[in-house]
Design a protein around this motif. Structure first.
Motif, PDB file in Angstrom:
ATOM      1  N   SER A 157       5.590   9.734   8.231  1.00  0.00           N
ATOM      2  CA  SER A 157       4.872   8.777   9.069  1.00  0.00           C
ATOM      3  C   SER A 157       3.705   8.149   8.302  1.00  0.00           C
ATOM      4  N   ASP A 158       3.277   7.011   8.784  1.00  0.00           N
ATOM      5  CA  ASP A 158       2.174   6.275   8.174  1.00  0.00           C
ATOM      6  C   ASP A 158       0.859   6.843   8.695  1.00  0.00           C
ATOM      7  N   CYS A 159       0.111   7.525   7.843  1.00  0.00           N
ATOM      8  CA  CYS A 159      -1.138   8.159   8.273  1.00  0.00           C
ATOM      9  C   CYS A 159      -2.170   7.144   8.728  1.00  0.00           C
ATOM     10  N   CYS A 160      -2.033   5.901   8.328  1.00  0.00           N
ATOM     11  CA  CYS A 160      -2.974   4.856   8.753  1.00  0.00           C
ATOM     12  C   CYS A 160      -2.848   4.551  10.241  1.00  0.00           C
ATOM     13  N   LYS A 161      -1.795   5.018  10.864  1.00  0.00           N
ATOM     14  CA  LYS A 161      -1.597   4.822  12.298  1.00  0.00           C
ATOM     15  C   LYS A 161      -2.022   6.040  13.112  1.00  0.00           C
ATOM     16  N   TRP A 162      -2.458   7.086  12.432  1.00  0.00           N
ATOM     17  CA  TRP A 162      -2.872   8.303  13.132  1.00  0.00           C
ATOM     18  C   TRP A 162      -4.230   8.113  13.791  1.00  0.00           C
TER      19      TRP A 162
ATOM     20  N   SER B 137      -7.440  -2.057   4.774  1.00  0.00           N
ATOM     21  CA  SER B 137      -6.342  -2.960   5.145  1.00  0.00           C
ATOM     22  C   SER B 137      -5.613  -3.547   3.935  1.00  0.00           C
ATOM     23  N   THR B 138      -6.259  -3.571   2.788  1.00  0.00           N
ATOM     24  CA  THR B 138      -5.632  -4.114   1.583  1.00  0.00           C
ATOM     25  C   THR B 138      -4.835  -3.056   0.828  1.00  0.00           C
ATOM     26  N   THR B 139      -5.447  -1.892   0.611  1.00  0.00           N
ATOM     27  CA  THR B 139      -4.807  -0.857  -0.206  1.00  0.00           C
ATOM     28  C   THR B 139      -4.046   0.190   0.601  1.00  0.00           C
ATOM     29  N   SER B 140      -4.316   0.248   1.896  1.00  0.00           N
ATOM     30  CA  SER B 140      -3.748   1.277   2.792  1.00  0.00           C
ATOM     31  C   SER B 140      -4.201   2.686   2.438  1.00  0.00           C
ATOM     32  N   HIS B 141      -5.286   2.796   1.694  1.00  0.00           N
ATOM     33  CA  HIS B 141      -5.857   4.109   1.395  1.00  0.00           C
ATOM     34  C   HIS B 141      -6.801   4.524   2.514  1.00  0.00           C
ATOM     35  N   VAL B 142      -6.879   5.821   2.747  1.00  0.00           N
ATOM     36  CA  VAL B 142      -7.764   6.355   3.787  1.00  0.00           C
ATOM     37  C   VAL B 142      -9.220   6.143   3.367  1.00  0.00           C
TER      38      VAL B 142
END
Length: 75
Positions: A2-7, A14-19
């Motif tokens: 799963s995409d952790c950015c949706k947790w 928003s650019t790199t999708s890094h936490v």
């Protein structure tokens, strides 16, 4: 996977999708009415190496988890 950015409690760039933010406050459930609530059995330690891969992490909230300290080495 799963995409952790949706947790919940996770914010990503928003650019790199890094936490960039983790809100892990009050994740441990405690009965504050217990006599032994502040006893050593409720205290735990965080291993700092868990966060090494989060290179863009800017905000880490661990409040209200009875953290007794940090461990900076692997056992």
């Amino acid at each position: 996977m799963s995409d952790c950015c949706k947790w919940e409690r996770v914010t990503c760039n928003s650019t790199t999708s890094h936490v960039i933010e983790l809100f892990l406050n009050n994740t441990r459930q405690h009965d504050i009415n217990r006599i032994l609530f502040y006893d050593d059995e409720n205290i735990w330690f965080i291993k700092l190496s868990m966060f090494q891969q989060l290179t863009e992490l800017r905000n880490l909230n661990l409040s209200y988890n009875e953290i007794g300290g940090f461990i900076d080495y692997d056992e």
